[in-house]
Write a protein that holds these residues in place. Structure first.
Motif, short mmCIF file in Angstrom:
data_model
loop_
_atom_site.label_atom_id
_atom_site.label_comp_id
_atom_site.label_asym_id
_atom_site.label_seq_id
_atom_site.Cartn_x
_atom_site.Cartn_y
_atom_site.Cartn_z
N HIS A 278 0.87 -1.23 0.02
CA HIS A 278 0.08 -0.06 -0.10
C HIS A 278 0.84 1.23 -0.10
O HIS A 278 1.89 1.40 0.90
N GLY B 187 -8.06 -7.32 -3.47
CA GLY B 187 -6.86 -6.25 -3.25
C GLY B 187 -5.41 -7.05 -2.59
O GLY B 187 -4.58 -6.40 -2.27
N GLY C 205 -3.62 -3.82 -2.49
CA GLY C 205 -4.96 -2.75 -2.40
C GLY C 205 -5.84 -2.74 -3.99
O GLY C 205 -5.18 -3.38 -4.94
#
Length: 195
Positions: A105, A185, A136
């Motif tokens: 992230h 994600g 993500g």
């Protein structure tokens, strides 16, 4: 440009010229000269028949869907299973616990790629089999337009990086993670044993 027909005088003049001219290659047999070529006939285009449609009438059929490139998740789910089938089904249901986790992230592509390489190779060297790579889902684009753009740069790049050297020799299977581990994600990365 349309062809015009030769007049009788022009045809007679051409015959006089050809009779008086010396042949360049007399051993080649003489061919008959065509007078004029017939004008090509135009081909008729078939008429398209349009049927009337009344309000309340059912449509004729379903429209063909556009053949868009499948998403990364769809293409990963369509890949054949390379690992043990029983372990694969447990992993897809979220029953196998990942032995390591890498969270990408907020990273840029230029820092995420070397970090991923280092993480995967060190996890394989330490004997881990299943690791979780969190990318993500990515942000929605601010500019909707006619050309579909993939959502999430890392989400699309990580599976490609895992299929290229030096990671290809270490990775056995890549699949989207279960919802309990991040869903679309995140990716499960099943590693090969070190021999």
């Amino acid at each position: 440009m349309t062809r015009r027909k030769l007049t009788a005088e022009e045809i007679e003049l051409w015959r006089k010229v050809t009779n008086q001219a010396e042949r360049l290659h007399p051993e080649v047999p003489q061919t008959v000269h065509p007078t004029t070529l017939p004008k090509p006939k135009p081909t008729k285009t078939p008429k398209v028949r349009i049927e009337r449609f009344e309000v309340g009438q059912n449509a004729l059929g379903k429209l063909a869907r556009n053949a868009l490139k499948p998403t990364v998740t769809e293409s990963l789910r369509a890949t054949p299973v390379q690992m043990d089938t029983k372990a694969f089904s447990r992993m897809k249901r979220g029953k196998l616990k990942p032995e390591g986790k890498l969270d990408l992230h907020g990273m840029r592509v230029d820092t995420a790629h070397p970090t991923l390489i280092r993480f995967i190779l060190s996890a394989q060297a330490s004997g881990k089999r299943l690791v979780l790579v969190v990318t993500g889902k990515g942000k929605d684009r601010d500019e909707p337009g006619p050309i579909p753009t993939p959502r999430g740069v890392l989400r699309n790049q990580v599976p490609q990086w895992l299929s290229l050297p030096p990671l290809a020799q270490a990775v056995l299977q890549v699949t989207p993670a279960h919802i309990s581990h991040g869903g679309d994600g995140a990716y499960y990365v099943y590693l090969r044993r070190v021999r």
